[in-house]
Design a protein around this motif. Structure first.
Motif, PDB file in Angstrom:
ATOM      1  N   ALA A 215      51.384 -40.106  78.249  1.00 31.74           N
ATOM      2  CA  ALA A 215      52.213 -40.595  79.043  1.00 31.74           C
ATOM      3  C   ALA A 215      52.222 -40.397  80.626  1.00 31.74           C
ATOM      4  N   ALA A 216      52.330 -40.836  81.508  1.00 34.50           N
ATOM      5  CA  ALA A 216      52.188 -40.190  82.957  1.00 34.50           C
ATOM      6  C   ALA A 216      53.161 -40.220  83.989  1.00 34.50           C
ATOM      7  N   ARG A 217      54.116 -40.095  84.456  1.00 35.41           N
ATOM      8  CA  ARG A 217      55.463 -40.650  85.897  1.00 35.41           C
ATOM      9  C   ARG A 217      54.755 -40.144  86.604  1.00 35.41           C
ATOM     10  N   PRO A 218      55.490 -41.040  87.447  1.00 36.39           N
ATOM     11  CA  PRO A 218      55.410 -40.362  89.717  1.00 36.39           C
ATOM     12  C   PRO A 218      56.020 -38.962  89.315  1.00 36.39           C
ATOM     13  N   SER A 219      56.548 -38.261  90.289  1.00 41.82           N
ATOM     14  CA  SER A 219      57.738 -38.065  90.522  1.00 41.82           C
ATOM     15  C   SER A 219      59.050 -38.221  91.335  1.00 41.82           C
TER      16      SER A 219
ATOM     17  N   ASN B 297      44.627 -41.324  86.619  1.00 38.09           N
ATOM     18  CA  ASN B 297      43.809 -41.963  88.101  1.00 38.09           C
ATOM     19  C   ASN B 297      44.776 -42.315  88.798  1.00 38.09           C
ATOM     20  N   LEU B 298      46.212 -41.710  87.814  1.00 36.75           N
ATOM     21  CA  LEU B 298      47.420 -42.448  88.502  1.00 36.75           C
ATOM     22  C   LEU B 298      47.935 -41.637  89.797  1.00 36.75           C
ATOM     23  N   ASN B 299      47.567 -40.167  89.932  1.00 37.75           N
ATOM     24  CA  ASN B 299      48.032 -38.509  91.010  1.00 37.75           C
ATOM     25  C   ASN B 299      49.192 -38.746  90.058  1.00 37.75           C
ATOM     26  N   HIS B 300      49.482 -38.988  89.633  1.00 37.36           N
ATOM     27  CA  HIS B 300      50.823 -39.250  88.866  1.00 37.36           C
ATOM     28  C   HIS B 300      51.478 -37.364  88.670  1.00 37.36           C
ATOM     29  N   ASP B 301      52.615 -36.741  88.791  1.00 39.57           N
ATOM     30  CA  ASP B 301      52.737 -35.122  88.975  1.00 39.57           C
ATOM     31  C   ASP B 301      52.578 -35.022  87.303  1.00 39.57           C
TER      32      ASP B 301
END
Lengths: 114, 113
Positions: B92-96, B26-30
């Protein structure tokens, strides 16, 4: 191709002593460098990163890292170790010239003894 | 709380069975990633996705499959073709932006009996 080396599988220090966890890297362009910590059966937690600017980067839990371009190193340091710092530490590098992927080192286990 | 949720935490499977590991953010990371971690080894990239409905193979994609139908979700299926699936799996997730660090879930430990 980019790569990261953590030459020590394990580092042992006494509580209260300074600690250093070593990391060297190889990239074709300018590196983005990261340190993460992992406690048993947990995910990785971000500690700090170097993007540009000052070579000494300060991060979470009193950790810092020094970027040395000539030695292609990014060693993690802390002035006074705690028993609770005992964990697995990963260095990682991102090379924008290599598809922007993050490459991790093999990890170094830090053991801090009382 | 914002973050990445992996489930289940522990999973046991018999040989020959497919299993799916869930990863929700729910971090809104792409960008989202799946890594495999084995004892004494670093993280190895299985699959990654930089945008919805698109994903790419990592270094060890054989025997795994993924989908990215929603920005929030990136499930990993470990198929019976994966010869040695017992491992700790990390999402894992990461912003753009290129300077962004990865945010990791708590991991899923898969054991094949």
């Amino acid at each position: 191709a980019q790569s990261v080396a953590q030459p020590e599988d394990q580092v042992n220090v006494a509580e209260g002593n300074p600690l250093t966890v070593k990391c060297t890297y190889s990239v074709s362009g300018n590196p983005y460098l990261f340190w993460y910590v992992q406690y048993p059966n947990r995910g990785l937690q971000f500690l700090l990163k170097y993007i540009t600017g000052d070579n000494l980067v300060k991060g979470s839990y009193g950790f810092e890292a020094e970027f040395n371009k000539s030695q292609t190193s990014f060693h993690l340091k802390k002035p006074s170790a705690l028993v609770s710092d005992s964990a697995l530490y990963f260095c990682a590098v991102r090379d924008l010239n290599a598809g922007n992927m993050l490459t991790f080192g093999g990890g170094t286990r830090l053991m801090v003894k009382p | 709380d914002g973050g990445i949720t992996q489930s289940p935490k522990y999973l046991f499977r018999k040989e020959g069975q497919n299993v799916t590991l869930s990863c929700e953010q729910n971090l809104n990371h792409d960008a989202m990633y799946w890594y495999r971690q084995d004892p004494g080894q670093g993280l190895r990239l299985i699959y990654y996705s930089q945008i919805v409905n698109d994903f790419q193979k990592g270094d060890i994609a054989e025997g795994y499959s993924v989908s990215r139908e929603k920005k929030e979700s990136f499930p990993l299926t470990v198929t019976s073709a994966q010869k040695n699936p017992t491992a700790f799996y990390l999402c894992a997730a990461r912003p753009s932006e290129n300077t962004g660090e990865l945010f990791f879930g708590e991991g899923s430990r898969l054991t094949v009996l």
